[in-house]
Design a protein around this motif. Structure first.
Motif, PDB file in Angstrom:
ATOM      1  N   GLN A  60      30.637 -29.023  35.369  1.00  0.00           N
ATOM      2  CA  GLN A  60      30.014 -28.653  36.350  1.00  0.00           C
ATOM      3  C   GLN A  60      30.503 -29.408  37.681  1.00  0.00           C
ATOM      4  O   GLN A  60      30.841 -30.435  37.484  1.00  0.00           O
ATOM      5  CB  GLN A  60      28.394 -28.950  36.182  1.00  0.00           C
ATOM      6  CG  GLN A  60      27.830 -27.643  35.119  1.00  0.00           C
ATOM      7  CD  GLN A  60      26.196 -28.220  35.247  1.00  0.00           C
ATOM      8  OE1 GLN A  60      25.790 -28.995  34.986  1.00  0.00           O
ATOM      9  NE2 GLN A  60      25.641 -26.782  35.038  1.00  0.00           N
ATOM     10  N   SER A 114      32.493 -25.513  37.693  1.00  0.00           N
ATOM     11  CA  SER A 114      31.603 -24.465  38.048  1.00  0.00           C
ATOM     12  C   SER A 114      30.890 -24.931  39.142  1.00  0.00           C
ATOM     13  O   SER A 114      30.649 -26.135  39.228  1.00  0.00           O
ATOM     14  CB  SER A 114      30.878 -24.013  36.768  1.00  0.00           C
ATOM     15  OG  SER A 114      30.009 -25.056  36.215  1.00  0.00           O
ATOM     16  N   SER A 115      30.269 -24.180  39.771  1.00  0.00           N
ATOM     17  CA  SER A 115      29.113 -24.598  40.942  1.00  0.00           C
ATOM     18  C   SER A 115      27.843 -24.155  40.390  1.00  0.00           C
ATOM     19  O   SER A 115      26.990 -24.808  40.955  1.00  0.00           O
ATOM     20  CB  SER A 115      29.382 -23.737  42.368  1.00  0.00           C
ATOM     21  OG  SER A 115      29.310 -22.417  41.865  1.00  0.00           O
TER      22      SER A 115
END
Length: 121
Positions: free
Chosen positions: A13, A120-121
Motif C-alpha cells: 500500500q 496501491s492507493s
C-alpha cells in the motif's frame, strides 16, 4: 556467465516499504558500479539509483529522501530500500551492474530479469 538476480518485489500500500536485493554471480573480477532502474508500462527505463564501487550514490529526483541504495562488495549484492512508496513507483525494477570479468578486460553491462513492484492507493 554473469547473472543478476533480483528479489524483494511485491504488492504494498501507499506509504509502505520494500527492500529489493540483487545478487551478481558468475565470472566477475570487479563490479565498477551497480544500479537500479525501473520501467513502467509505456515508459522508458529510467535510472532510480546508482552506486559506485567506492560507495558514492546518486538518485533520481523523484525518489530522493525515500529510497536508499547500498551494496555489499563481498557478496556482490546491491540493495534498494524503498520507503514511503507511492503509486507512481509502480514498475518493474531492474538491477544493473558494470562488470569487468577478467583482469585487464573491458567492462560490460549486465541486467537482471526484473522484479515487479506494485503500490496501491
Amino acid at each position: 556467465q554473469v547473472q543478476l538476480v533480483e528479489s524483494g518485489g511485491g504488492l504494498v500500500q501507499a506509504g509502505g516499504s520494500l527492500r529489493l536485493s540483487c545478487v551478481a554471480s558468475g565470472t566477475i573480477f570487479r563490479i565498477n558500479a551497480m544500479g537500479w532502474y525501473r520501467q513502467a508500462p509505456g515508459k522508458q527505463r529510467e535510472l532510480v539509483a546508482g552506486i559506485t564501487s567506492g560507495g558514492s550514490t546518486n538518485y533520481a529526483d523523484s525518489v530522493k529522501g525515500r529510497f536508499t541504495i547500498s551494496r555489499d562488495n563481498a557478496k556482490n549484492t546491491v540493495y534498494l530500500q524503498m520507503n514511503s512508496l507511492k503509486p507512481e513507483d509502480t514498475a518493474v525494477y531492474y538491477c544493473n551492474a558494470v562488470v569487468i570479468k577478467r583482469f585487464g578486460s573491458t567492462s560490460n553491462d549486465y541486467w537482471g530479469q526484473g522484479t515487479q513492484v506494485t503500490v496501491s492507493s
